[in-house]
Design an enzyme around this catalytic site. Structure first.
Site, PDB file in Angstrom:
ATOM      1  N   GLU A 195      -9.666  -0.548  -1.842  1.00 14.74           N
ATOM      2  CA  GLU A 195      -9.326   0.858  -1.566  1.00 14.74           C
ATOM      3  C   GLU A 195      -9.405   1.684  -2.838  1.00 14.74           C
ATOM      4  OE1 GLU A 195      -5.643  -0.015   0.449  1.00 14.74           O
ATOM      5  OE2 GLU A 195      -6.808  -0.946   2.065  1.00 14.74           O
ATOM      6  N   LYS A 236       0.854  -1.211   0.000  1.00 17.48           N
ATOM      7  CA  LYS A 236       0.000   0.000   0.000  1.00 17.48           C
ATOM      8  C   LYS A 236       0.883   1.252   0.000  1.00 17.48           C
ATOM      9  CE  LYS A 236      -3.678  -2.716   2.050  1.00 17.48           C
ATOM     10  NZ  LYS A 236      -4.871  -2.772   2.897  1.00 17.48           N
ATOM     11  N   GLU A 259     -11.096 -10.383  -0.804  1.00 14.00           N
ATOM     12  CA  GLU A 259     -10.757  -9.577   0.370  1.00 14.00           C
ATOM     13  C   GLU A 259     -12.024  -8.918   0.902  1.00 14.00           C
ATOM     14  OE1 GLU A 259      -6.338  -8.322   0.226  1.00 14.00           O
ATOM     15  OE2 GLU A 259      -7.464  -6.832  -0.879  1.00 14.00           O
ATOM     16  N   SER A 308      -6.429  -8.860   6.991  1.00 12.86           N
ATOM     17  CA  SER A 308      -5.850  -9.139   8.308  1.00 12.86           C
ATOM     18  C   SER A 308      -5.227 -10.526   8.418  1.00 12.86           C
ATOM     19  CB  SER A 308      -6.888  -8.918   9.409  1.00 12.86           C
ATOM     20  OG  SER A 308      -7.320  -7.564   9.421  1.00 12.86           O
ATOM     21  N   GLY A 363      -7.344  -4.439   7.265  1.00 11.32           N
ATOM     22  CA  GLY A 363      -6.719  -3.486   8.186  1.00 11.32           C
ATOM     23  C   GLY A 363      -7.474  -3.339   9.504  1.00 11.32           C
TER      24      GLY A 363
HETATM   25  P1  13P Z   1      -4.358  -6.094   5.761  1.00  9.30           P
HETATM   26  O1  13P Z   1      -3.595  -7.382   5.699  1.00  9.30           O
HETATM   27  O2  13P Z   1      -3.556  -4.955   6.329  1.00  9.30           O
HETATM   28  O3  13P Z   1      -5.705  -6.274   6.402  1.00  9.30           O
HETATM   29  O4  13P Z   1      -4.646  -5.668   4.240  1.00  9.30           O
HETATM   30  C1  13P Z   1      -5.194  -6.597   3.374  1.00  9.30           C
HETATM   31  C2  13P Z   1      -5.172  -6.045   2.005  1.00  9.30           C
HETATM   32  O5  13P Z   1      -5.910  -5.133   1.678  1.00  9.30           O
HETATM   33  C3  13P Z   1      -4.207  -6.610   1.049  1.00  9.30           C
HETATM   34  O6  13P Z   1      -4.458  -6.156  -0.245  1.00  9.30           O
END
Ligand code: 13P
Length: 252
Positions: free
Chosen positions: A102, A16, A170, A211, A176
């Site tokens: 996102e 990210k 996801e 997560s 997150g």
């Molecule tokens: P997290 O592992 O921080 O929850 O993020 C997952 C994600 O969006 C991977 O693309």
């Protein structure tokens, strides 16, 4: 009886908007020391755009793949601020994350745009990692499968060979947040996705994201239709990413 499908798992890190070039290179050095050349798992890292080229250099000669986090669908032209599959391939990318939640939620990406990106990435011989997932409101309204399968169908429209695409489920509410889908709930969605993929279904890798941590990776990866992980926060450090990679190894 048909043969058991054998799908090499993929563990991909989505960094990210994190890590300077220097920080990225330090992480790659640690990953090369611990996760290069592993048999039975594919490892991919996804740095910010400004780190792609130096990270590609640092990965040279390793088995670790390189993912961009986004792309435009056009290769060149008057598209200020964009990157393209051609340019990403030029700097050594092997994968491109497409349609991350996102991007969809914060930057207005639509199913149609996501599909154009998937096809543009495939046209350059790169592997799209097509992300799909429901929001909490959609899950609570019982719309999970409808939303997710709709995103899969739209994202793959016009794609001749879906096995050239990696899918990533996801759930938005698990990203997150520290909340992970229960392995059996994730499995249900993964199986439903696979059910939509037709003849190539047994060969398509479907990753879980949201997560994923060293503590929960093994039970998620043990599910029949979960073929790896797309990892955010835990991919930013070798001491949390490497155990997830190891959990994906055969017998891990
Ligand atoms: P997290 O592992 O921080 O929850 O993020 C997952 C994600 O969006 C991977 O693309």
């Amino acid at each position: 009886m048909s043969e058991m499908p054998s799908r090499t798992p993929i563990v991909a890190g989505n960094w990210k908007l994190n890590l300077t070039v220097g920080e990225a290179l330090a992480l790659v050095k640690a990953l090369r020391a611990e996760a290069d050349g592993l048999e039975g798992v594919e490892v991919v890292v996804g740095p910010v755009a400004t780190a792609l080229h130096p990270v590609a250099g640092a990965l040279e000669g390793s088995s670790i793949g390189l993912a961009a986090q986004n792309t435009h669908w056009e290769d060149r032209g008057a598209f200020t601020g964009e990157l393209s599959p051609e340019l990403l391939k030029d700097v050594g990318c092997t994968h491109v994350i497409v349609g991350h939640s996102e991007r969809r939620q914060l930057f207005g990406e639509t199913d149609e745009g996501v599909n154009r990106k998937v096809r543009a990435v495939l046209a350059k011989g790169l592997t799209p990692i097509l992300c799909v997932g429901e929001t909490l409101a959609q899950r609570e309204a019982g719309e999970t499968l409808e939303v997710v399968l709709g995103q899969v169908e739209a994202g793959l429209e016009g794609v001749e060979d879906a096995s050239a695409v990696v899918l990533a489920y996801e759930p938005v509410w698990a990203i997150g947040t520290g909340k992970t889908a229960k392995p059996e709930d994730a499995q249900e969605v993964h199986a439903a996705i696979r059910g939509k993929l037709g003849q190539v279904a047994p060969r398509v890798r479907i990753l879980y994201g949201g997560s994923v941590k060293p503590a929960n990776a093994a039970e998620l990866l043990a599910q029949e239709d979960i073929d790896g992980a797309l990892v955010g926060g835990a991919s930013l450090r070798a001491d949390t990413f490497v155990p997830i990679i190891r959990a994906a190894l055969p017998g891990g």
